[in-house]
Design a protein around this motif. Structure first.
Motif, PDB file in Angstrom:
ATOM      1  N   VAL A 379       3.531  18.204  12.687  1.00 23.70           N
ATOM      2  CA  VAL A 379       4.064  16.497  13.134  1.00 23.70           C
ATOM      3  C   VAL A 379       4.100  15.804  12.215  1.00 23.70           C
ATOM      4  N   THR A 380       3.885  15.997  10.385  1.00 19.32           N
ATOM      5  CA  THR A 380       2.699  15.344  10.202  1.00 19.32           C
ATOM      6  C   THR A 380       4.104  14.644   8.592  1.00 19.32           C
ATOM      7  N   GLY A 381       5.478  14.679   9.807  1.00 20.66           N
ATOM      8  CA  GLY A 381       6.356  14.237   8.190  1.00 20.66           C
ATOM      9  C   GLY A 381       6.524  12.754   8.330  1.00 20.66           C
ATOM     10  N   ALA A 382       5.817  11.572   9.100  1.00 17.39           N
ATOM     11  CA  ALA A 382       5.929  10.534   9.141  1.00 17.39           C
ATOM     12  C   ALA A 382       4.757  10.086   8.744  1.00 17.39           C
ATOM     13  N   TYR A 383       4.323   9.017   7.740  1.00 18.46           N
ATOM     14  CA  TYR A 383       3.141   8.164   7.752  1.00 18.46           C
ATOM     15  C   TYR A 383       2.199   8.873   6.843  1.00 18.46           C
ATOM     16  N   GLY A 384       2.602  10.094   7.026  1.00 15.71           N
ATOM     17  CA  GLY A 384       1.674  11.125   5.936  1.00 15.71           C
ATOM     18  C   GLY A 384       1.751  10.884   4.623  1.00 15.71           C
ATOM     19  N   TYR A 385       2.742  11.652   3.586  1.00 14.03           N
ATOM     20  CA  TYR A 385       2.763  11.281   2.451  1.00 14.03           C
ATOM     21  C   TYR A 385       3.024   9.772   2.011  1.00 14.03           C
ATOM     22  N   ALA A 386       3.772   9.197   3.468  1.00 14.95           N
ATOM     23  CA  ALA A 386       4.373   7.922   2.661  1.00 14.95           C
ATOM     24  C   ALA A 386       2.960   6.993   2.620  1.00 14.95           C
ATOM     25  N   MET A 387       1.930   7.300   3.031  1.00 11.60           N
ATOM     26  CA  MET A 387       0.346   6.437   3.555  1.00 11.60           C
ATOM     27  C   MET A 387      -0.923   7.415   2.329  1.00 11.60           C
ATOM     28  N   ALA A 388       0.204   7.616   1.547  1.00  8.92           N
ATOM     29  CA  ALA A 388      -1.330   8.591   1.454  1.00  8.92           C
ATOM     30  C   ALA A 388      -1.611   7.939  -0.256  1.00  8.92           C
ATOM     31  N   SER A 389      -3.150   8.320  -0.926  1.00  9.33           N
ATOM     32  CA  SER A 389      -4.269   7.735  -1.770  1.00  9.33           C
ATOM     33  C   SER A 389      -4.292   8.458  -2.909  1.00  9.33           C
ATOM     34  N   ASN A 390      -4.612   7.677  -3.603  1.00 13.43           N
ATOM     35  CA  ASN A 390      -5.106   8.762  -4.832  1.00 13.43           C
ATOM     36  C   ASN A 390      -7.233   8.288  -4.195  1.00 13.43           C
ATOM     37  N   TYR A 391      -7.338   7.476  -2.467  1.00  9.06           N
ATOM     38  CA  TYR A 391      -8.871   7.742  -2.629  1.00  9.06           C
ATOM     39  C   TYR A 391      -9.816   9.382  -3.339  1.00  9.06           C
ATOM     40  N   ASN A 392     -10.988   8.918  -3.802  1.00  7.44           N
ATOM     41  CA  ASN A 392     -11.903   9.433  -4.781  1.00  7.44           C
ATOM     42  C   ASN A 392     -11.266  10.166  -5.567  1.00  7.44           C
ATOM     43  N   LYS A 393      -9.935   9.471  -5.886  1.00  7.88           N
ATOM     44  CA  LYS A 393      -9.514   9.835  -7.272  1.00  7.88           C
ATOM     45  C   LYS A 393      -8.805  11.203  -7.247  1.00  7.88           C
ATOM     46  N   LEU A 394      -8.523  12.083  -5.915  1.00  7.91           N
ATOM     47  CA  LEU A 394      -7.831  13.109  -5.282  1.00  7.91           C
ATOM     48  C   LEU A 394      -6.062  13.275  -6.080  1.00  7.91           C
ATOM     49  N   PRO A 395      -5.426  13.960  -6.209  1.00  8.08           N
ATOM     50  CA  PRO A 395      -4.214  13.790  -6.752  1.00  8.08           C
ATOM     51  C   PRO A 395      -3.582  13.899  -5.799  1.00  8.08           C
ATOM     52  N   ARG A 396      -2.129  13.170  -5.238  1.00  6.11           N
ATOM     53  CA  ARG A 396      -1.623  13.191  -4.411  1.00  6.11           C
ATOM     54  C   ARG A 396      -1.040  14.335  -4.012  1.00  6.11           C
ATOM     55  N   PRO A 397      -0.721  14.818  -2.857  1.00  2.00           N
ATOM     56  CA  PRO A 397       0.414  16.831  -2.583  1.00  2.00           C
ATOM     57  C   PRO A 397       1.676  16.178  -3.427  1.00  2.00           C
ATOM     58  N   ALA A 398       2.089  18.257  -3.453  1.00  2.00           N
ATOM     59  CA  ALA A 398       3.128  18.238  -3.572  1.00  2.00           C
ATOM     60  C   ALA A 398       3.957  17.825  -2.619  1.00  2.00           C
ATOM     61  N   VAL A 399       5.493  17.703  -2.094  1.00  2.00           N
ATOM     62  CA  VAL A 399       6.281  17.645  -1.556  1.00  2.00           C
ATOM     63  C   VAL A 399       7.525  18.837  -1.212  1.00  2.00           C
ATOM     64  N   VAL A 400       7.256  19.959  -0.423  1.00  3.20           N
ATOM     65  CA  VAL A 400       8.832  20.428  -0.121  1.00  3.20           C
ATOM     66  C   VAL A 400       9.722  20.742   0.431  1.00  3.20           C
ATOM     67  N   PHE A 401      10.962  20.866   0.262  1.00  2.51           N
ATOM     68  CA  PHE A 401      12.059  20.808   1.323  1.00  2.51           C
ATOM     69  C   PHE A 401      12.470  22.809   1.338  1.00  2.51           C
ATOM     70  N   VAL A 402      12.627  22.785   2.654  1.00  2.00           N
ATOM     71  CA  VAL A 402      12.759  24.292   2.748  1.00  2.00           C
ATOM     72  C   VAL A 402      14.269  23.827   3.347  1.00  2.00           C
ATOM     73  N   ARG A 403      15.039  25.445   3.113  1.00  2.00           N
ATOM     74  CA  ARG A 403      16.051  25.250   3.798  1.00  2.00           C
ATOM     75  C   ARG A 403      16.884  27.176   3.717  1.00  2.00           C
ATOM     76  N   ASP A 404      17.336  27.322   4.688  1.00  2.00           N
ATOM     77  CA  ASP A 404      18.165  28.630   4.063  1.00  2.00           C
ATOM     78  C   ASP A 404      17.201  29.362   3.068  1.00  2.00           C
ATOM     79  N   GLY A 405      16.207  29.819   3.305  1.00  2.00           N
ATOM     80  CA  GLY A 405      15.368  31.007   2.196  1.00  2.00           C
ATOM     81  C   GLY A 405      15.128  30.267   1.373  1.00  2.00           C
ATOM     82  N   ARG A 406      15.183  29.214   1.100  1.00  2.00           N
ATOM     83  CA  ARG A 406      15.042  28.399  -0.677  1.00  2.00           C
ATOM     84  C   ARG A 406      13.660  26.977  -0.224  1.00  2.00           C
ATOM     85  N   ALA A 407      13.627  26.832  -1.471  1.00  2.00           N
ATOM     86  CA  ALA A 407      12.148  25.973  -1.576  1.00  2.00           C
ATOM     87  C   ALA A 407      12.654  25.080  -2.266  1.00  2.00           C
ATOM     88  N   ARG A 408      12.699  23.197  -2.725  1.00  2.00           N
ATOM     89  CA  ARG A 408      12.332  22.897  -3.740  1.00  2.00           C
ATOM     90  C   ARG A 408      11.993  21.574  -3.685  1.00  2.00           C
TER      91      ARG A 408
END
Length: 443
Positions: A379-408
């Motif tokens: 349940v982190t799909g809202a206001y997780g990546y949207a509010m992400a920051s680079n605090y301590n100079k951490l690069p922000r994570p990737a985001v993937v969509f998954v559907r029908d056995g495939r990830a993009r």
């Protein structure tokens, strides 16, 4: 002893197989191996299903996705494909929505302090309407109309109905003491109506209110809707937006109204207030939250005798600031054994230089938790990546969509090189401020 993670906290296509939990028929362990951690994973089918449920409850042109919950090009394209309008609150969100293929006349611009540039861009593009928040904003719209020759723009006036709701004070927006909107008390909202009607730069399209976020009782949303509906009737406008705010379950045992429940409650409330026209709603969290989860890698398990156990992961408040900002509460599980009991109590923390970098204060985890385990917070799909920051100079994570056995990958992972892109790399002996006349000469 705490039981296994409950299915109602997981994305719709989640199922357990030989490799542990899979979403969209892709094992989470495989996603972590391919794309690294931290990683945001979205169930595309879940997103589309929630969009369809909202449209079925309210109507095709009556649902605007509140893009502040989560937005990228792929998300803008998805919600547009599913028949939703897009609600944006900045020039940046507007650009992403347009880049995702949403026509300008399917986009609504919000914001309590829009700049000249944001207003000019929105009017020039031809957005559906602008939600006007203050008399100063009216001044800017009129100035742009006269000085830049921009056409009149359709507007909805945001009003503060004196009804506030939500799980935390910081996300209650409809009260009398709010930075948002024209207050109904004291005749301020009525004065805004008169100003708009008399202005050649604005066309009054309706009124808008939003009482707060993470609301779990439709009665609170209905009360706000009734208050603004009464005002809409008095003002004689044709359009009514009652905002969003429908909450989601973040922990086991929480009950959440459906879109149909919300629609029934709000419709009854506005009819009771005398409103007979259509209405628009703006769900965000209720579409995106449960569709997404975050994957982390456990790096440290620290047991302090007689105190507590700390479990450290490779993300933290930079990818989920809600626990620190709003006392947001979550659960956690191990994708390799999602059906395992979780008797271990531990404080789940991130890697930032803050004692307040806590994702879950008292997490329930399996007894055999070990360093290098893959851990998930649902349940982190809202206001997780949207509010992400680079605090301590951490690069922000990737985001993937998954559907029908495939990830993009829909948002690539930032790199340390990305962290340097905006630095003005002056030589150590350079003057940070050019001498007088230098800038003019360069022009």
């Amino acid at each position: 002893m705490s039981s296994a993670i409950t299915p109602d906290l997981l994305p719709l296509t989640a199922e357990t197989g030989p490799a542990g939990l899979a979403v969209g028929r892709v094992p989470l362990t495989e996603l972590a191996r391919r794309f690294g951690t931290p990683l945001f994973v979205y169930d595309e089918e879940h997103l589309r299903q929630r969009c369809r449920e909202a449209v079925a409850a309210f109507g095709r042109d009556s649902v605007a996705y509140a893009s502040k919950a989560f937005l990228c090009t792929a998300m803008a394209r998805l919600v547009h494909e599913e028949g939703l309008l897009l609600d944006v609150a900045s020039g940046g969100e507007l650009r992403v929505a347009l880049h995702g293929g949403a026509p300008a006349d399917r986009i609504v611009l919000h914001g309590n302090n829009k700049s000249d540039r944001e207003l000019r861009t929105a009017v020039s593009a031809g957005v559906r309407h602008i939600v006007v928040d203050s008399f100063d904003e009216m001044d800017r719209i009129e100035r742009l109309h006269w000085e830049s020759g921009l056409p009149p723009v359709r507007v909805r006036l945001r009003v503060a109905p004196g009804v506030a709701a939500g799980a935390h004070e910081a996300i209650r927006t409809g009260g009398s003491d709010s930075k948002f909107g024209f207050g109904l008390a004291g005749g301020v909202a009525s004065a805004a109506v008169r100003r708009t009607v008399s202005s050649p730069a604005m066309i009054l399209d309706g009124v808008h209110a939003h009482v707060g976020s993470q609301v779990l009782r439709t009665a609170e949303l209905a009360a706000g809707a009734a208050a603004v509906a009464r005002f809409a009737c008095e003002a004689g406008v044709r359009g009514l937006t009652v905002g969003g705010g429908l909450g989601v379950a973040y922990e086991a045992g929480q009950t959440v109204p459906s879109f149909a429940d919300w629609a029934a409650g709000v419709r009854a409330a506005v009819r009771g207030a005398g409103w007979s026209g259509g209405l628009t709603v703006e769900p965000g969290r209720s579409i995106a939250a449960r569709a997404g989860l975050t994957l982390y890698r456990v790096g440290t398990i620290k047991r302090i005798e007689g105190v507590r156990t700390y479990v450290g992961v490779d993300g933290g408040m930079s990818d989920n600031p809600r626990p620190a900002l709003y006392d947001g509460r979550y659960e956690a599980f191990l994708p390799r054994c999602p059906e395992a009991e979780r008797p271990l109590r531990a404080r789940l923390v991130g890697k930032h230089c803050e004692s307040g970098d806590v994702l879950i204060d008292d997490a329930a985890l399996p007894a055999d938790l070990r360093v290098s385990d893959l851990l998930a917070t649902p349940v982190t799909g809202a206001y997780g990546y949207a509010m992400a920051s680079n605090y301590n100079k951490l690069p922000r994570p990737a985001v993937v969509f998954v559907r029908d056995g495939r990830a993009r990958v829909v948002v690539r992972r930032e790199t340390e090189e990305d962290l340097l892109r905006l630095d003005a790399d002056l030589p150590p002996d350079a003057d940070a401020f050019p001498a007088a006349g230098t800038v003019a000469a360069e022009r």
